[in-house]
Design a protein around this motif. Structure first.
Motif, mmCIF file in Angstrom:
data_model
loop_
_atom_site.group_PDB
_atom_site.id
_atom_site.type_symbol
_atom_site.label_atom_id
_atom_site.label_comp_id
_atom_site.label_asym_id
_atom_site.label_seq_id
_atom_site.Cartn_x
_atom_site.Cartn_y
_atom_site.Cartn_z
ATOM 1 N N LEU A 160 0.804 -1.216 0.000
ATOM 2 C CA LEU A 160 0.000 0.000 0.000
ATOM 3 C C LEU A 160 0.842 1.274 0.000
ATOM 4 O O LEU A 160 0.318 2.367 -0.147
ATOM 5 C CB LEU A 160 -0.957 0.009 1.193
ATOM 6 N N GLY A 161 2.157 1.123 0.218
ATOM 7 C CA GLY A 161 3.046 2.276 0.150
ATOM 8 C C GLY A 161 3.077 3.138 1.399
ATOM 9 O O GLY A 161 3.596 4.253 1.381
ATOM 10 N N ILE A 162 2.547 2.620 2.483
ATOM 11 C CA ILE A 162 2.479 3.366 3.732
ATOM 12 C C ILE A 162 2.449 2.353 4.875
ATOM 13 O O ILE A 162 1.961 1.246 4.701
ATOM 14 C CB ILE A 162 1.222 4.268 3.741
ATOM 15 N N THR A 163 2.971 2.714 6.025
ATOM 16 C CA THR A 163 2.946 1.788 7.155
ATOM 17 C C THR A 163 1.543 1.756 7.760
ATOM 18 O O THR A 163 0.774 2.707 7.609
ATOM 19 C CB THR A 163 3.943 2.223 8.256
ATOM 20 N N PRO A 164 1.201 0.686 8.464
ATOM 21 C CA PRO A 164 -0.120 0.631 9.083
ATOM 22 C C PRO A 164 -0.353 1.748 10.102
ATOM 23 O O PRO A 164 -1.453 2.292 10.186
ATOM 24 C CB PRO A 164 -0.160 -0.739 9.771
ATOM 25 N N LYS A 165 0.680 2.116 10.838
ATOM 26 C CA LYS A 165 0.525 3.180 11.826
ATOM 27 C C LYS A 165 0.263 4.521 11.141
ATOM 28 O O LYS A 165 -0.611 5.284 11.554
ATOM 29 C CB LYS A 165 1.763 3.272 12.718
ATOM 30 N N ARG A 166 1.009 4.812 10.106
ATOM 31 C CA ARG A 166 0.801 6.080 9.362
ATOM 32 C C ARG A 166 -0.586 6.083 8.714
ATOM 33 O O ARG A 166 -1.267 7.112 8.714
ATOM 34 C CB ARG A 166 1.895 6.239 8.307
ATOM 35 N N ALA A 167 -1.003 4.947 8.187
ATOM 36 C CA ALA A 167 -2.343 4.855 7.592
ATOM 37 C C ALA A 167 -3.406 5.161 8.641
ATOM 38 O O ALA A 167 -4.348 5.914 8.381
ATOM 39 C CB ALA A 167 -2.560 3.475 6.990
ATOM 40 N N ALA A 168 -3.252 4.595 9.824
ATOM 41 C CA ALA A 168 -4.216 4.834 10.899
ATOM 42 C C ALA A 168 -4.237 6.314 11.288
ATOM 43 O O ALA A 168 -5.303 6.897 11.491
ATOM 44 C CB ALA A 168 -3.903 3.968 12.112
ATOM 45 N N ARG A 169 -3.069 6.931 11.375
ATOM 46 C CA ARG A 169 -3.008 8.360 11.706
ATOM 47 C C ARG A 169 -3.710 9.200 10.646
ATOM 48 O O ARG A 169 -4.439 10.139 10.964
ATOM 49 C CB ARG A 169 -1.552 8.815 11.828
ATOM 50 N N LEU A 170 -3.497 8.867 9.371
ATOM 51 C CA LEU A 170 -4.121 9.620 8.291
ATOM 52 C C LEU A 170 -5.640 9.439 8.273
ATOM 53 O O LEU A 170 -6.384 10.396 8.054
ATOM 54 C CB LEU A 170 -3.528 9.209 6.939
ATOM 55 N N VAL A 171 -6.090 8.229 8.499
ATOM 56 C CA VAL A 171 -7.537 7.970 8.523
ATOM 57 C C VAL A 171 -8.173 8.716 9.696
ATOM 58 O O VAL A 171 -9.235 9.333 9.554
ATOM 59 C CB VAL A 171 -7.818 6.453 8.583
ATOM 60 N N ARG A 172 -7.528 8.677 10.851
ATOM 61 C CA ARG A 172 -8.046 9.387 12.022
ATOM 62 C C ARG A 172 -8.059 10.900 11.771
ATOM 63 O O ARG A 172 -9.026 11.591 12.087
ATOM 64 C CB ARG A 172 -7.222 9.051 13.263
ATOM 65 N N PHE A 173 -6.990 11.411 11.159
ATOM 66 C CA PHE A 173 -6.921 12.834 10.818
ATOM 67 C C PHE A 173 -8.031 13.210 9.831
ATOM 68 O O PHE A 173 -8.692 14.236 9.993
ATOM 69 C CB PHE A 173 -5.556 13.187 10.224
ATOM 70 N N ASP A 174 -8.242 12.397 8.827
ATOM 71 C CA ASP A 174 -9.273 12.681 7.828
ATOM 72 C C ASP A 174 -10.644 12.808 8.493
ATOM 73 O O ASP A 174 -11.403 13.735 8.212
ATOM 74 C CB ASP A 174 -9.283 11.583 6.762
ATOM 75 N N HIS A 175 -10.940 11.880 9.376
ATOM 76 C CA HIS A 175 -12.211 11.931 10.087
ATOM 77 C C HIS A 175 -12.305 13.197 10.941
ATOM 78 O O HIS A 175 -13.321 13.910 10.920
ATOM 79 C CB HIS A 175 -12.385 10.676 10.942
ATOM 80 N N ALA A 176 -11.239 13.502 11.659
ATOM 81 C CA ALA A 176 -11.224 14.698 12.503
ATOM 82 C C ALA A 176 -11.370 15.965 11.659
ATOM 83 O O ALA A 176 -12.096 16.890 12.037
ATOM 84 C CB ALA A 176 -9.935 14.754 13.329
ATOM 85 N N ALA A 177 -10.711 16.009 10.514
ATOM 86 C CA ALA A 177 -10.790 17.180 9.634
ATOM 87 C C ALA A 177 -12.218 17.419 9.169
ATOM 88 O O ALA A 177 -12.693 18.563 9.142
ATOM 89 C CB ALA A 177 -9.856 17.006 8.440
ATOM 90 N N HIS A 178 -12.913 16.366 8.818
ATOM 91 C CA HIS A 178 -14.303 16.527 8.379
ATOM 92 C C HIS A 178 -15.222 16.934 9.536
ATOM 93 O O HIS A 178 -16.172 17.686 9.335
ATOM 94 C CB HIS A 178 -14.786 15.267 7.665
ATOM 95 N N LEU A 179 -14.921 16.465 10.727
ATOM 96 C CA LEU A 179 -15.701 16.914 11.888
ATOM 97 C C LEU A 179 -15.449 18.392 12.170
ATOM 98 O O LEU A 179 -16.380 19.137 12.506
ATOM 99 C CB LEU A 179 -15.376 16.062 13.114
ATOM 100 N N LEU A 180 -14.200 18.833 12.024
ATOM 101 C CA LEU A 180 -13.889 20.251 12.185
ATOM 102 C C LEU A 180 -14.658 21.078 11.157
ATOM 103 O O LEU A 180 -15.248 22.102 11.495
ATOM 104 C CB LEU A 180 -12.386 20.502 12.038
ATOM 105 N N ALA A 181 -14.653 20.623 9.908
ATOM 106 C CA ALA A 181 -15.358 21.345 8.846
ATOM 107 C C ALA A 181 -16.863 21.369 9.086
ATOM 108 O O ALA A 181 -17.543 22.308 8.672
ATOM 109 C CB ALA A 181 -15.055 20.711 7.492
#
Length: 177
Positions: free
Chosen positions: A88-109
């Motif tokens: 997938l080109g990314i580590t599982p931990k980084r993927a989890a951080r990005l997914v969590r950030f994406d969700h948080a970003a949409h909640l902020l918006a």
């Protein structure tokens, strides 16, 4: 962002030549579908365990531990890490951080308070959320919430769309369209 040539090498030049040689958009889209289909078919499929780990990461909104994922798929943490990154080109931990950030970003918006988002979405505290937003977006949570490129989409994000639900007491909701 990188040039297509950096990713596909000489195949990029051939694809561009084919696309330039036709006159209509319909023909270009047909060629693009053909090229992408061939490229996808040329690579081995993702391991079922990696696909499962990715689906779990998405369904948990990034609140999953790599050790737990490794146990669920029957692999060691190191093997999951290696396979996940190679496929997938990314580590599982980084993927989890990005997914969590994406969700948080949409909640902020959608107008939710940063402190509440932090508390309910696996951040240690509001400062932790602030650091993640700065790391991934180069903005503060307040600036991210009004970023024009983060407009809430009723189709892609129905649960967080301001037009899909009423505001709760004390919640700041605005239509970003």
């Amino acid at each position: 962002m990188v040039a297509l040539k950096e990713v596909w090498g000489r195949d990029a030049e051939r694809a561009e030549d084919r696309l330039r040689a036709v006159a209509s958009w319909d023909e270009r889209f047909t060629i693009a579908v053909d090229i992408l289909g061939r490229r996808l078919g040329a690579h081995p499929p993702v391991d079922p365990q990696v696909a499962y780990a990715w689906r779990r990461t998405l369904s948990s909104r990034g609140r999953v531990r790599v050790d737990g994922l490794a146990d669920e798929v029957g692999w060691s943490r190191k093997r999951l890490w290696s396979r996940f990154q190679s496929q997938l080109g990314i580590t599982p931990k980084r993927a989890a951080r990005l997914v969590r950030f994406d969700h948080a970003a949409h909640l902020l918006a959608a107008g939710h308070a940063a402190a509440r988002i932090a508390a309910e979405n696996g951040y240690v505290d509001q400062s932790h959320l602030h650091r993640e937003v700065a790391t991934f977006a180069g903005l503060t949570p307040t600036a991210l919430a009004v970023a024009p490129w983060l407009a809430v989409d009723d189709v892609a994000w129905p649960a967080s769309s301001p037009t899909q639900r009423p505001a709760k007491d004390g919640e700041r909701i605005r239509d970003l369209r």
